[in-house]
Scaffold this active site. Structure first.
Site, PDB file in Angstrom:
ATOM      1  N   ASP A 182       0.868  -1.172   0.000  1.00 13.19           N
ATOM      2  CA  ASP A 182       0.000   0.000   0.000  1.00 13.19           C
ATOM      3  C   ASP A 182       0.914   1.234   0.000  1.00 13.19           C
ATOM      4  O   ASP A 182       2.138   1.130   0.150  1.00 13.19           O
ATOM      5  CB  ASP A 182      -0.923  -0.015   1.213  1.00 13.19           C
ATOM      6  CG  ASP A 182      -2.248   0.681   0.930  1.00 13.19           C
ATOM      7  OD1 ASP A 182      -2.262   1.623   0.100  1.00 13.19           O
ATOM      8  OD2 ASP A 182      -3.262   0.306   1.530  1.00 13.19           O
ATOM      9  N   GLU A 238     -10.447   6.286   4.187  1.00 10.15           N
ATOM     10  CA  GLU A 238      -9.687   5.640   5.254  1.00 10.15           C
ATOM     11  C   GLU A 238      -9.165   6.648   6.271  1.00 10.15           C
ATOM     12  O   GLU A 238      -8.875   7.790   5.939  1.00 10.15           O
ATOM     13  CB  GLU A 238      -8.520   4.863   4.651  1.00 10.15           C
ATOM     14  CG  GLU A 238      -7.600   5.723   3.806  1.00 10.15           C
ATOM     15  CD  GLU A 238      -6.612   4.909   3.011  1.00 10.15           C
ATOM     16  OE1 GLU A 238      -5.810   4.191   3.626  1.00 10.15           O
ATOM     17  OE2 GLU A 238      -6.640   4.994   1.777  1.00 10.15           O
TER      18      GLU A 238
END
Length: 632
Positions: A316, A517
């Site tokens: 990520d 997020e």
């Protein structure tokens, strides 16, 4: 033999001869014939040949993925960079056109194919509910809404449309789908999860077939597959357990035993790999205290070994930096642990020289073996060959008319209709009559395309306002009701306004403001103001249906008795007409709750099958408009 051929046979032979000559010419480099440029050769032979020609520095460059804001033609060429990405909201310019995107992608590709070995780059983007970074793209409902449809074939079609709209901009790699199993709605990414139920999440992996194409029967199992220039490489994420963190805290720790991990969080990875998913992204979260970005047992031994995944594993964004606390406090250690765990491509995204220098040092000094590097680059090249990039690396405008096309907007409208869940319908109030004297539409989310689409839309966290094209719920209502019906819109009416006006009924559209997020983590899960004040003022005065726009269930029990009808619309995306279609009875409600609707946050986490299960609305609940449900 040639003398006995007919004229047609001579022509066919000539065409085949020209084709062979062209293929051989394409496979000739400075030193003569080159296997890796020959499309007639099988993939593994081409990979081995190219790998044998690469320097360590070129291999390490292939393992780097950098943001478009940092990329230049020269950097792509000189460092043999493997991939470029657009992080959330990273665009060529505000409201960039298809032409802007294609020109940018080709500019970076020019640098890549000008490198010593001419290895093309891949371009990745978070196309998680349509090509959502791009102005005028079709924005589909977020995954939680798609989970409510229980319709894998619909999701596959959405994957096909997303692939076309992504390729329209020249981009060939989508960081989707998210196959997390969200077990606690306090998690800010819960709307990216199809369901709390691993079976539903597993079923929805059919979106990969839409994104990448149906895998031919004779294709090698578990190998990456991308079916041509109308498809994109997909990414199953985030491996693994990201939806099970304690208290739903983003990037936190999932505490779970092996059997439960396999039962809850792993099932969707099995079909994804068999469908030929090209990449798997590692989760920021930890598993029983160990950072997933450093978890060799799961990434190398289980994902690559037991599950036989043949594509590449990607980190990520700055994921390896977060192996240490604070992040980036010992970068050499982070690179050692991340690459050592089995991560093949590192999403940096802003400092390629530090990564390349660090990894090169670690290999030259024996801390990371060369076979680990060769494994990573083999997987990256395998995906690039599956995508056909060595034969045709260029973006073009062939699919420009696919961006925001009517067919895709109609599909999104269908998805909205099927995602709506009717939770209460006293009277029944629904379906609403199209012909009425005067109706009220109220609420912060009734006429706001940004609020309607949620996070990961144009910007990383999303934003309110007129951020892209589409149909708001208010616009949809106006176009649906009888021309004689007066529609009054008031975003936040108070008791005084309600007392001085008469309406046949009201539609209140409120909910969560856009988030993604981290920023989306919530401890109380309440409807943001002035939403609750609007519900109180309007629904306390006249007959009303409340349409809740949100990424998850929210606390509604104290206000539910005021509502005659209650609809969960999730984040429906750009096509608000789908909401109106069902409210007014042109289509029936068919959506079923993809997750449990709790009474209070004190019950969380609470999922179907738990011993303390006592929901307000159970998993799978959903009325039709012909059913009434008193819950007051």
């Amino acid at each position: 033999m040639l003398q006995t051929m007919t004229n047609g046979g001579h022509q066919l032979f000539g065409v085949l001869l020209v084709l062979v000559v062209c293929l051989e010419a394409a496979a000739v480099g400075e030193g003569g014939y080159v296997i890796y440029k020959d499309p007639r050769k099988e993939t593994e032979s081409r990979v081995r040949d190219l790998l044998s020609r690469m320097t360590l520095e070129e291999k390490v460059g292939q393992m780097a993925q950098i943001d478009r804001a940092e990329a230049t033609e020269e950097i792509m060429r000189d460092y043999s960079i493997g991939s470029v990405l657009s992080g959330g909201g990273s665009v060529p310019r505000e409201r960039a056109t298809v032409e802007d995107w294609v020109e940018m992608v080709n500019r970076f590709q020019t640098g890549s194919v000008s490198s010593r070995l001419g290895i093309p780059m891949i371009y990745g983007i978070d196309a998680v509910h349509g090509n959502n970074n791009v102005y005028k793209a079709t924005i589909f409902p977020h995954n939680v809404g798609l989970g409510a449809t229980r319709d894998p074939q619909l999701v596959k079609k959405i994957g096909e449309a997303t692939a076309l709209e992504t390729r329209a901009t020249g981009i060939n790699y989508a960081f989707a789908p998210c196959i997390a199993v969200c077990r606690d709605p306090r998690w800010g990414r819960c709307f990216e999860s199809y369901s709390e139920d691993p079976k539903i999440v597993k079923d929805m992996t059919d979106i990969i077939l839409g994104l990448q194409g149906d895998v031919p029967q004779d294709y090698p199992k578990s190998y990456p597959y991308v079916g041509g220039k109308t498809k994109v490489a997909a990414c199953a994420k985030h491996f693994v357990g990201d939806g099970g963190t304690m208290h739903g805290k983003d990037e936190s720790n999932t505490v779970i035993d092996w059997e439960e991990l396999l039962r809850i969080h792993m099932p969707a990875y099995y079909p994804s790999i068999l469908m030929g998913v090209s990449t798997v992204m590692v989760s920021y979260s930890s598993l029983n205290g160990e950072k997933m970005h450093a978890n060799r047992v799961l990434v190398t031994n289980f994902l690559k070994g037991t599950l036989n995944f043949k594509g590449f594993v990607i980190s990520d964004s700055e994921g390896i930096d977060k192996i240490t606390n604070p992040p980036h406090s010992n970068y050499t250690y982070s690179v050692l642990m991340g690459v050592g765990a089995g991560i093949d491509m590192i999403m940096i995204p802003n400092n390629h020289t530090e990564f390349i220098d660090t990894l090169t040092y670690l290999v030259k000094n024996g801390f990371i073996p060369m076979d680990r590097i060769d494994d990573a680059v083999t997987r990256i090249l395998r995906v690039k060959l599956a995508m056909g990039l060595f034969e045709d690396p260029w973006a073009d405008l062939t699919l420009a008319d696919q961006l925001g096309s009517k067919a895709h907007r109609d599909l999104a409208r269908e998805a909205v209709r099927k995602s709506l869940v009717l939770l209460k319908n006293d009277g029944p109030l629904l379906p609403l009559p199209k012909k009425a004297t005067r109706i009220l539409v109220a609420g912060t989310h009734a006429n706001n395309i940004g609020n309607q689409c949620g996070g990961w839309t144009i910007a990383w966290q999303g934003k309110s306002g007129n951020i892209t094209t589409g149909t708001t719920i208010l616009e949809a209502i106006i176009s649906t009701v009888d021309p004689t019906t007066e529609v009054v819109y008031h975003e936040n009416p108070d008791a005084e306004f309600m007392g001085s006006n008469e309406f046949s009924y009201a539609i209140v559209v409120v909910g969560e403001y856009p988030y993604a997020e981290y920023d989306g983590d919530s401890a109380d899960l309440t409807i943001p103001e002035p939403g609750l004040a609007t519900i109180t003022a309007v629904c306390g005065s006249i007959k009303c249906v409340t349409v809740l726009v949100s990424g998850r269930p929210l606390v509604v029990e104290p206000y539910l008795p005021l509502m005659d009808a209650f609809v969960a619309a999730w984040f429906p995306g750009s096509e608000g007409q789908g909401v109106s279609d069902v409210l007014f009875g042109d289509y029936e409600f068919t959506g079923k709750l993809p997750r449990t609707w709790f009474k209070t946050v004190d019950q969380l986490p609470m999922n179907v099958g738990d011993s303390h299960y006592d929901p307000l609305f159970p998993f799978g609940f959903g009325l039709t408009a012909t059913q009434a449900h008193a819950n007051s």
